[in-house]
Design an enzyme around this catalytic site. Structure first.
Site, short mmCIF file in Angstrom:
data_model
loop_
_atom_site.label_atom_id
_atom_site.label_comp_id
_atom_site.label_asym_id
_atom_site.label_seq_id
_atom_site.Cartn_x
_atom_site.Cartn_y
_atom_site.Cartn_z
N ASP A 1 22.78 27.25 97.34
CA ASP A 1 23.40 27.60 96.06
C ASP A 1 22.90 26.64 94.99
OD1 ASP A 1 25.60 28.60 94.24
OD2 ASP A 1 26.28 26.55 94.48
N SER A 2 22.82 27.12 93.78
CA SER A 2 22.53 26.33 92.56
C SER A 2 21.10 26.51 92.09
CB SER A 2 22.82 24.83 92.74
OG SER A 2 24.19 24.62 93.05
N HIS B 1 27.05 22.55 92.91
CA HIS B 1 28.04 23.24 92.08
C HIS B 1 27.42 23.71 90.76
CE1 HIS B 1 32.54 23.69 92.41
NE2 HIS B 1 32.33 24.22 91.22
N TYR C 1 33.09 27.39 79.35
CA TYR C 1 33.74 26.94 80.58
C TYR C 1 32.99 27.46 81.80
CZ TYR C 1 37.09 26.12 84.26
OH TYR C 1 37.66 25.71 85.44
N GLN D 1 36.82 30.94 99.84
CA GLN D 1 36.48 29.56 99.49
C GLN D 1 37.75 28.78 99.21
OE1 GLN D 1 36.84 28.49 95.95
NE2 GLN D 1 36.44 26.38 96.57
#
Length: 436
Positions: free
Chosen positions: A355-356, A317, A52, A157
Site C-alpha cells: 500500500d501507498s 499510510h 483531510y 481493518q
C-alpha cells in the site's frame, strides 16, 4: 502457424467498450491528474474535507517519496512471448480473487459523498474487488456488509481500541457480518502531525462523523449509557454548525455527538501504544487471517513471521503519519531482500501485500515484481478511488477500479507476462533502478 484466438474477459470487454460506445467516462477522463483536479473542484466549497482525505503529514515529503520510488523503478518489457490470453486472478489465504487489487481502508467517506462507504462497498462488489472496511467508517459494520452483499469479499481493518471489551465486540461483529480477514493498522496509535487539518482544526470524529462503528457498538454505547444506533451521516458535513449548536446554543444532541466523538477517538487513536506481545490477545479472539498494516522495517516483517502472523501490508499510510519517511516501494524492496521473508512467503507462511503510492496498472506490476502478492487500491487502491467517490459516488469508484485492473491487464501482456502470479518477485528480470 496461426495465432491463438483472444478469449474475452471483463477487463478487455471494458477496454473495448470504451472505444465501441464512444461515451465520455463517468469521471470525465481516465487520466488520474484530471480526475484528481475534478474531485477538488467538486469539493471546492468544502475544501477542508478534501484536504483531510488527500493531504499528508508535515511537508508531504513521504507522499512525494512514495511516487519518487515508483518513478525510479522502470519496467523492461520482454518480447515475443504468447500473452494473447492473460489471467489476473490470484489466491490469497485460500480464497480466489478476480484481481490482486484491494480497496484500501479509508475512513470518514461520508465527508466526500452522501452515500459514503456504502457506495464504495457496492462498487467493490460490482467489480469483483475485495473491500477493506476502516474502523473510522461513517457507516456501521453491519450496514457496510449489507451494501457489499452476500457475494462481496471483505476484510475488516482495526484501529485497536484501548478497552479489551470493545475490541472483542468489534471482532465479533466483523466476523458475524462476513468479514473474513482482520487488518490491524499499527502506525496510527495516535494521529500524525497534519498541518492542513491543524490549520482549520478539522477533525470529523469530534463532530460525529467517522465514529459510526462506535455508535453502533453495544459495548461502547452501554459504557456511556446509550443504546447503539445505525445512522446515516449528513452530507455535506459542516462541523462549524455542530460546534456552534453544542457550544453556543446548548443543543443537547450536538453536545452528545461531540462527547461520543471524543470518547470514540480516545478508544481508537488514544495515544496508547501496543506491543508485539499484545498481538496474542487478538489471536485469541479472532478466527481467521491476521494482517499487520504499516510495516516498513525488515526486522518488523521478520518479527511478524516469528509471531505467526499470516500477512503484512508494507505501507506508510500514504504518507499521512510520518513526514520524512522512506517511500513504501523502497521499503518493500528492502523487506523482500530478507531470506527469512522470502522463505516464509514461498512456504505460504507469510503473505506480503502493499500500500501507498499506487496510481496505475504499471504501479501494480512494479509492486508485484518487487514481491507483493496483492496491492491495496492503493495494491491497496486508496486516494484514486476517493477521487471517484467525491465526483460520482459508486459509479466513480467503479471507474477507478475497472480502469486500474484493465490497465494492469493490458500492460502485463505488453511486458511479456500472461499470468499475474508470474510477476511476483521478478524484480531482477522486469525492473531496472534508474537514478532520478
Amino acid at each position: 502457424m496461426s495465432a491463438a484466438p483472444v478469449q474475452s474477459t471483463q477487463w478487455m470487454k471494458y477496454f473495448g467498450d470504451i472505444y465501441g460506445h464512444a461515451k465520455p467516462p463517468v469521471l470525465g477522463s481516465f487520466a488520474l491528474k484530471e480526475i484528481e483536479d475534478t474531485a477538488r473542484e467538486v469539493m471546492k466549497d468544502h475544501l477542508p474535507a478534501y484536504m483531510y482525505t488527500f493531504g499528508s503529514a508535515g511537508t508531504c515529503s513521504t507522499d512525494a517519496a512514495n511516487r519518487r520510488a515508483f518513478n525510479r523503478w522502470k519496467i523492461v518489457p520482454a518480447m515475443l512471448r504468447d500473452c494473447t490470453n492473460r489471467n489476473v486472478e490470484t489466491t490469497i489465504f485460500g480464497q480466489k480473487f478476480h484481481a490482486p487489487l484491494f480497496i484500501a481502508p479509508i475512513g470518514v467517506q461520508g465527508i466526500l459523498h452522501a452515500d459514503g462507504e456504502l457506495a464504495t462497498a457496492r462498487a467493490a462488489a460490482a467489480c469483483g474487488i475485495p473491500y477493506i472496511m476502516s474502523s473510522a467508517s461513517s457507516r456501521s459494520i453491519e450496514d457496510v456488509a449489507k451494501a457489499n452483499g452476500p457475494n462481496g469479499q471483505r476484510w475488516y481493518q482495526l484501529y485497536w481500541p484501548r478497552t479489551d471489551e470493545i475490541t472483542i465486540s468489534l471482532l465479533n461483529r466483523a466476523k458475524a457480518a462476513g468479514f473474513s480477514a482482520l487488518v490491524i493498522t499499527l502506525d496510527t496509535m495516535l494521529l500524525g502531525w497534519r498541518p492542513h487539518d491543524l490549520d482549520t482544526a478539522y477533525i470529523p470524529f469530534f463532530y460525529g462523523v467517522g465514529i459510526q462503528v462506535g455508535l453502533s457498538d453495544p459495548v461502547f454505547m452501554k459504557s456511556h449509557g446509550y443504546e447503539p444506533v445505525h445512522e446515516t451521516t449528513k452530507f455535506p458535513f459542516e462541523p462549524e454548525k455542530i460546534r456552534d449548536a453544542a457550544l453556543k446554543e446548548g443543543d443537547v444532541n450536538a453536545q452528545k455527538v461531540m462527547k461520543l466523538g471524543k470518547e470514540w477517538l480516545g478508544q481508537t487513536n488514544s495515544g496508547s501504544f501496543r506491543s508485539w506481545e499484545d498481538l496474542q490477545f487478538i489471536k485469541d479472539h479472532w478466527d481467521g487471517p491476521i494482517i499487520l498494516k504499516g510495516i516498513q522495517r525488515t526486522s518488523d516483517a521478520e518479527k511478524a513471521i516469528d509471531m505467526g502472523i499470516h500477512g503484512i501490508i508494507v505501507s506508510n499510510h500514504g504518507g499521512r503519519q510520518v513526514d520524512g519517511a522512506i517511500g513504501s516501494l523502497d521499503a518493500l524492496a528492502k523487506i523482500m531482500r530478507s531470506q527469512k521473508v522470502l522463505n516464509a512467503q514461498a512456504k505460504g507462511d507469510l503473505t506480503v501485500l502493499f500500500d501507498s503510492g499506487i496510481r496505475t496498472g504499471s504501479d501494480v506490476i512494479k509492486a508485484m515484481a518487487m514481491g507483493a502478492q496483492g496491492v491495496l487500491s492503493t495494491i491497496l487502491v486508496a486516494r484514486p478511488y476517493m477521487y471517484g467517490l467525491a465526483t460520482a459516488g459508486q459509479a466513480g469508484v467503479e471507474q477507478i477500479l475497472m480502469q486500474t485492473v484493465t490497465d494492469m491487464h493490458i500492460t502485463m501482456g505488453l511486458c511479456g507476462y500472461s499470468d499475474v502470479n508470474d510477476l511476483i518477485g521478478k524484480r531482477d528480470e522486469l525492473l531496472e533502478l534508474v537514478d532520478d
